[in-house]
Design an enzyme around this catalytic site. Structure first.
Site, PDB file in Angstrom:
ATOM      1  N   CYS A   1     101.828  28.168  89.395  1.00  0.00           N
ATOM      2  CA  CYS A   1     102.868  29.189  89.280  1.00  0.00           C
ATOM      3  C   CYS A   1     102.381  30.532  89.817  1.00  0.00           C
ATOM      4  O   CYS A   1     101.244  30.668  90.257  1.00  0.00           O
ATOM      5  CB  CYS A   1     103.288  29.340  87.823  1.00  0.00           C
ATOM      6  SG  CYS A   1     104.094  27.866  87.148  1.00  0.00           S
TER       7      CYS A   1
ATOM      8  N   HIS B   1     106.227  33.909  86.323  1.00  0.00           N
ATOM      9  CA  HIS B   1     106.256  34.152  84.883  1.00  0.00           C
ATOM     10  C   HIS B   1     105.269  35.231  84.468  1.00  0.00           C
ATOM     11  O   HIS B   1     104.463  35.701  85.253  1.00  0.00           O
ATOM     12  CB  HIS B   1     106.009  32.858  84.101  1.00  0.00           C
ATOM     13  CG  HIS B   1     104.698  32.186  84.354  1.00  0.00           C
ATOM     14  ND1 HIS B   1     103.486  32.726  83.996  1.00  0.00           N
ATOM     15  CD2 HIS B   1     104.424  30.984  84.914  1.00  0.00           C
ATOM     16  CE1 HIS B   1     102.519  31.891  84.316  1.00  0.00           C
ATOM     17  NE2 HIS B   1     103.051  30.823  84.889  1.00  0.00           N
TER      18      HIS B   1
END
Length: 172
Positions: free
Chosen positions: A147, A128
């Site tokens: 992430c 992301h």
């Protein structure tokens, strides 16, 4: 006559402002017409994301990782980024982190290991963008909960290039 000139000027200035604002911001959704991405590789130790084509590397990006980058993600909340072979399995155009593409963590082995330990393996691992506009997440090393973080501009490119079902191999 004065009213007509004023209204015309207002319309022209409004149109110019709309045109310029469209040029300045642009869309976060980019198009890509180059070679297909056949595999994604992440080298955690080097903080490097690699997009492979059929015959060559297409692009590379520096990344930020989970706040506890050493080792394979095992449990929810451990702050680690997974290691192993996964797939890109979903897209989130409304992500809190600009744009995001999901990784199929946990796989069967991850789930089985966590179950034996009577813990949750966690989930929702994504590639992301950054948390806020204007901040480069790759300069704030290892800030995610597991992430893989890129700049907003970089995730726009990756989002356009990588399709669901693309394999992703994550190396220590």
């Amino acid at each position: 006559m004065k009213t007509y000139k004023c209204a015309r000027r207002t319309v022209l200035l409004g149109g110019l402002a709309a045109f310029l604002s469209g040029c300045a911001g642009g869309s976060k959704f980019r198009s890509y017409n180059g070679p297909a991405v056949t595999r994604v590789r992440l080298y955690k130790g080097q903080r490097l994301l690699v997009l492979d084509g059929a015959s060559s590397v297409l692009r590379t990006y520096p990344v930020g990782l989970g706040f506890a980058p050493e080792g394979h993600k095992q449990f929810e909340g451990d702050g680690r980024t997974p290691e192993g072979s996964y797939l890109v399995d979903r897209r989130n155009p409304e992500s809190s982190f600009h744009l995001s593409i999901g990784i199929s963590y946990p796989n069967e082995a991850d789930i089985a290991f966590a179950e034996v330990q009577e813990k949750s393996p966690g989930g929702d691992i994504f590639i992301h963008g950054g948390p806020r506009r204007g901040i480069d997440p790759t300069n704030v090393q290892d800030w995610t909960a597991g992430c893989i973080a890129l700049t907003d501009r970089q995730i726009e490119d990756v989002y356009a290039m990588v399709r669901d079902g693309t394999p992703i191999d994550i190396y220590a």
